[in-house]
Design a protein around this motif. Structure first.
Motif, short mmCIF file in Angstrom:
data_model
loop_
_atom_site.label_atom_id
_atom_site.label_comp_id
_atom_site.label_asym_id
_atom_site.label_seq_id
_atom_site.Cartn_x
_atom_site.Cartn_y
_atom_site.Cartn_z
N GLU A 74 0.75 -1.11 0.04
CA GLU A 74 -0.11 0.04 -0.05
C GLU A 74 0.87 1.21 -0.09
OE1 GLU A 74 -2.16 -0.91 3.48
OE2 GLU A 74 -3.63 -2.17 2.58
N LEU A 75 0.64 2.05 -0.73
CA LEU A 75 1.33 3.33 -0.99
C LEU A 75 0.57 4.70 -0.67
CD1 LEU A 75 2.72 2.13 -4.64
CD2 LEU A 75 3.98 1.78 -2.33
N ASN A 76 1.32 5.49 -0.18
CA ASN A 76 0.58 7.01 0.04
C ASN A 76 0.83 7.75 -1.47
OD1 ASN A 76 3.30 7.93 -0.11
ND2 ASN A 76 3.30 8.52 1.96
N GLU A 77 0.43 8.84 -1.54
CA GLU A 77 0.44 9.77 -2.86
C GLU A 77 1.86 10.04 -3.32
OE1 GLU A 77 -1.45 13.22 -1.97
OE2 GLU A 77 -3.88 12.66 -1.37
N SER A 78 2.75 10.09 -2.28
CA SER A 78 3.98 10.34 -2.74
C SER A 78 4.71 8.99 -3.31
CB SER A 78 4.96 10.70 -1.69
OG SER A 78 4.41 12.08 -1.22
N GLY A 79 4.00 7.78 -3.31
CA GLY A 79 4.33 6.52 -3.82
C GLY A 79 5.51 5.97 -2.76
N GLU A 80 5.34 6.10 -1.41
CA GLU A 80 6.12 5.67 -0.46
C GLU A 80 5.14 4.45 0.29
OE1 GLU A 80 8.43 9.55 1.07
OE2 GLU A 80 6.34 9.46 1.74
N LEU A 81 5.90 3.54 0.38
CA LEU A 81 5.37 2.38 1.18
C LEU A 81 4.73 2.77 2.61
CD1 LEU A 81 4.79 -0.88 1.20
CD2 LEU A 81 6.88 -1.03 2.28
N ILE A 82 3.44 2.38 2.77
CA ILE A 82 2.83 2.79 3.90
C ILE A 82 2.34 1.46 5.05
CG2 ILE A 82 2.17 5.23 3.64
CD1 ILE A 82 -0.44 4.15 3.25
N GLY A 83 1.99 0.39 4.02
CA GLY A 83 1.50 -0.73 4.52
C GLY A 83 1.68 -2.05 3.68
#
Length: 75
Positions: free
Chosen positions: A37-46
């Motif tokens: 799961e990625l945030n708006e910046s494309g960073e892994l959050i889950g």
């Protein structure tokens, strides 16, 4: 988020690993039953793991067997 958190949903056999706070904007299937799961910046959050009990059992067995085989010396 200071620490990674996990939630296990027994009835659905789903393990959800929370890596950082944030709203999910996108997701990528890493392999069958595993989604990043990625945030708006494309960073892994889950990470979400379906059929988690089978996945964990198989992963532990594979890594344990590999370690045991490396420890055993051929005679």
């Amino acid at each position: 988020m200071d620490k990674t958190k996990m939630s296990y949903f027994k009835d659905e056999d789903i393990l959800h690993i929370f890596i950082s706070d944030g709203k999910e904007a996108d997701s990528i299937e890493l392999s069958p039953n595993i989604t990043a799961e990625l945030n708006e910046s494309g960073e892994l959050i889950g990470i979400e793991i379906l059929e988690a009990s089978s996945f964990l059992r198989d992963s532990i067995l594979e890594s344990s067997q590999a370690k045991i085989l490396k420890l055993r010396k051929p005679v």
